[in-house]
Design an enzyme around this catalytic site. Structure first.
Site, short mmCIF file in Angstrom:
data_model
loop_
_atom_site.label_atom_id
_atom_site.label_comp_id
_atom_site.label_asym_id
_atom_site.label_seq_id
_atom_site.Cartn_x
_atom_site.Cartn_y
_atom_site.Cartn_z
N GLU A 168 8.52 -6.06 0.36
CA GLU A 168 7.81 -6.24 -0.93
C GLU A 168 8.71 -5.86 -2.10
O GLU A 168 8.70 -6.52 -3.15
CB GLU A 168 6.51 -5.43 -0.93
CG GLU A 168 5.47 -6.06 -0.01
CD GLU A 168 4.22 -5.20 0.17
OE1 GLU A 168 4.36 -4.02 0.49
OE2 GLU A 168 3.11 -5.73 -0.03
N GLU A 182 2.26 -5.21 8.55
CA GLU A 182 1.14 -4.29 8.27
C GLU A 182 -0.04 -4.48 9.20
O GLU A 182 -0.70 -3.51 9.56
CB GLU A 182 0.69 -4.45 6.81
CG GLU A 182 1.60 -3.75 5.80
CD GLU A 182 2.81 -4.58 5.39
OE1 GLU A 182 3.09 -5.61 6.05
OE2 GLU A 182 3.48 -4.20 4.42
#
Ligand code: NAD
Length: 649
Positions: free
Chosen positions: A104, A124
């Site tokens: 990210e 995730e």
């Protein structure tokens, strides 16, 4: 040492994160990166910024030790936004892995450059959450909805070449990464910059796309919530504005983070990490594994050989006679060929792996092996003869291991010279795929032998769990109790198909009866018969009745179910008849799964009380990695301990 340092290479600034071991994005790192954006924006001498990481990898993401604590500023989403909003373009220089928050951060950069062996991804969902710092929002703006869905809902990292073809990275460079990225940066600033991801829109996919994906993911997820939530986030990223989508992602992330499933998956993650390096073996050097031997080339021996070859270890495979040698080698070849068919291996890779197997009847070839694993018939006499030979022929410091499922290791080791090098290594079928490895020392086993068992698990990318000596160790013992409890429900009148369906609903790929039909009822039956022949009082099971009637499972056309030429189980009138007199009454059973999982946990209690397993999380790992227990439930011990929060346990 500061966790972030800034240096200059002419007009390019280099920001280096140095937070070993994996450059996790701790609060200190986030703060320092935030400050760097301010400092470099104000520096007129800087045209572009390279973001690099020291050590073995780019950032592997969130600092898991901060999980569950009050989040501290600057928050990751704000940092990613800040990097993107910098006046100077940032370029991520990626080596090792850029995962989760690490990727990210790279999405906040205007460019991403990697080395060929780098991997990037958003894993995730494997921790029961979704990316929380724009991963689901920026990724579709970079590569489109379809590719983003694959990355975010699957959680699997992709290698550099694939990342390049998907458009996740801008270049894959050979040679020195930093030098290449500096050259890339000089080149990039001379041309118009790409539009920041937050300012891009995403083309809507075909009208049926979301429903189709939802169906496919729900089927795969079997009750796990994060993958579907991740899909919803990507959908919102396509349908809403950037800011709205970011808010949706954040809310989903926070909700999931507090969920029971995320707690279970985190517990399993930490248990796995701890299991790989047991505290008791700190400082004990394992024996280097340069060459291995396998005795017996049947189902298990062939699978173990493949697992060893996949780890690059040369193998000598010993069988009884020339015919068995050929069969053993053919078994190994078949597994590699399967890999080629499924495009997991190229033909030449498969050939190279096979070339590393020397198959023979000559045990003398084991003389220089560092470890020999026995996988011959499950008969004490046969195994003792093998170990007698190994004791004489193998290097005195080598390790000799048995893959027995049920036999008493102390009896197998009897008469072995220097039993300190003897150990049980219980693989699961198929041994090259199943990740569980039960490691069973006998009282004489030396710490170094035990440490080498754990080192082998690491080399083979398996999850090791230490077990004590008892019939069936941890996993098969719980399996026995589970099956007995399932049979008890049948006695009580609960339909077989309903029990299987309950366990599928719970998250297992198969219920206990379907699984027996697939694996065959005869193995456990023969084991019970063997015990009866030895004078032990083993009560008759419903399975015994079926096997005696010739119903051994799918391979005989029927077991607990009928099979009409396919693998689809159909309730069987014959079984109903065979069991008719046994079934007491029809009772509704609303909590079948809860009952059966409770039984597994109860056996786990007994196992712990006897010291066969060291801690409840080891039992959970055995069930998850060896017996298909749904990972997101955390294992039977975790599920029972949290049953007040899991509604259906
Ligand atoms: P298998 O019958 O498929 O293979 C056994 C092989 O050993 C045969 O190929 C046989 O020729 C060979 N063999 C027998 N005596 C030998 C000797 N003296 N020297 C060399 N080779 C000899 O059996 P399997 O299913 O591979 O099981 C092997 C062992 O692994 C057993 O102890 C079993 O309990 C254990 N195990 C099996 C499983 C499973 O799911 N099949 C799982 C874990 C452990």
């Amino acid at each position: 040492m500061p966790v972030v340092s800034v240096s200059r290479e002419g007009e390019i600034a280099v920001v280096t994160v140095d937070n070993p071991p994996v450059n996790a994005l701790s609060q200190a790192v986030r703060r320092a990166l935030f400050d760097a954006t301010t400092e470099l924006d104000a520096d007129d001498g800087v045209k572009a910024v390279v973001l690099a990481c020291a050590g073995r990898t780019f950032s592997a993401g969130t600092d898991l030790s901060e999980f569950g604590k009050t989040p501290m500023e600057p928050h990751l989403p704000d940092l990613v936004n800040r990097i993107e909003a910098s006046v100077k373009p940032w370029i991520a220089a990626i080596h090792g892995t850029a995962l989760g928050g690490g990727f990210e951060i790279a999405l906040g950069c205007r460019f991403r450059v990697t080395v060929p062996d780098a991997a990037i991804g958003l894993p995730e969902v494997t921790l029961g959450i979704v990316p929380g710092a724009s991963g689901t929002v920026r990724t579709p703006r970079l590569v489109g909805a379809e590719a983003a869905v694959e990355l975010v809902t699957g959680g699997k990292p992709v290698k550099a070449a694939k990342a390049l073809s998907m458009g996740l990275v801008d270049a894959v460079v050979q040679g020195d990464l930093l030098q290449s990225v500096l050259a890339f940066a000089s080149d990039a600033v001379a041309r118009p910059l790409p539009v920041p991801l937050s300012q891009r829109t995403v083309a809507a996919p075909a009208s049926t796309f979301w429903e189709d994906k939802k169906g496919a993911i729900a089927k795969r997820a079997k009750g796990e919530t994060a993958p579907l939530a991740a899909l919803e986030c990507v959908r919102m990223a396509v349908e809403l504005s950037f800011d709205e989508a970011l808010a949706f992602e954040r809310k989903t992330f926070l909700d999931l983070r507090a969920s029971e499933q995320a707690a279970a998956l985190r517990a399993v993650f930490f248990a796995e990490r701890a299991a790989r390096r047991p505290a008791g073996l700190k400082g004990v050097e394992p024996l280097p594994l340069r060459k291995a031997g396998v005795v017996g080339g049947g189902t298990m021996g062939a699978g173990i050989t493949v697992a060893l070859r996949d780890a690059g270890i040369p193998v000598v495979l010993i069988e009884r006679d020339a015919e068995a040698v050929a069969r053993g080698l053919a078994n190994v070849r078949t597994i590699f060929e399967g890999g080629v068919k499924r495009a997991k291996l190229t033909k030449s890779q498969a050939e190279a792996k096979l070339a590393g197997v020397t198959a023979s009847t000559d045990c003398g070839l084991l003389a220089d092996a560092d470890m020999v694993i026995e996988a011959v018939f499950e008969e004490l006499g046969v195994k003792r003869t093998v170990f007698n030979q190994l004791g004489r022929l193998c290097r005195p410091d080598s390790i000799i291991a048995t893959n027995t499922s049920y036999l008493d290791l102390r009896l197998i080791a009897e008469g072995v010279p220097d039993p300190s090098r003897f150990i049980g290594l219980h693989f699961f079928s198929p041994a090259n795929i199943m990740r569980l490895l039960e490691i069973v020392p006998i009282p004489e086993t030396a710490p170094r032998t035990l440490a080498t068992g754990f080192a082998l698990a690491r080399a083979l990318d398996k999850i090791p769990v230490q077990a004590g000596i008892c019939e069936g160790f941890i996993g098969n013992r719980i399996l026995k109790r589970y099956r007995a409890a399932a049979e008890a429900l049948v006695y009580d009148g609960v339909p077989i198909a309903e029990i299987d369906a309950a366990m599928r609903d719970y998250g297992f790929a198969m219920g206990p009866f379907e699984a027996q039909d697939l694996g065959g009822l005869d193995i456990a039956y023969l084991q019970r018969e063997g015990a009866r022949a030895n004078g032990r009082d083993v009560p008759e099971t419903l399975g015994d009745i079926l096997v005696r009637a010739g119903r051994k499972g799918q391979k005989t056309g029927g077991g607990w179910y009928d099979y009409a030429g396919d693998r689809k189980p159909q309730p069987s009138a014959v079984v109903a008849e065979l069991l008719a007199g046994k079934i007491a009454r029809m009772t509704a059973h609303s909590a079948i799964a809860g009952h059966l999982v409770g039984e597994m946990a109860a056996e786990g209690d007994a196992i712990l009380a006897e010291g066969v397993a060291g801690q409840p999380s080891d039992i959970d790992l055995v069930e998850i990695h060896g017996y298909g227990f749904p990972r997101w439930r955390g294992g039977p011990m975790f599920a029972r301990a949290h049953s007040h929060r899991q509604q259906d346990v």
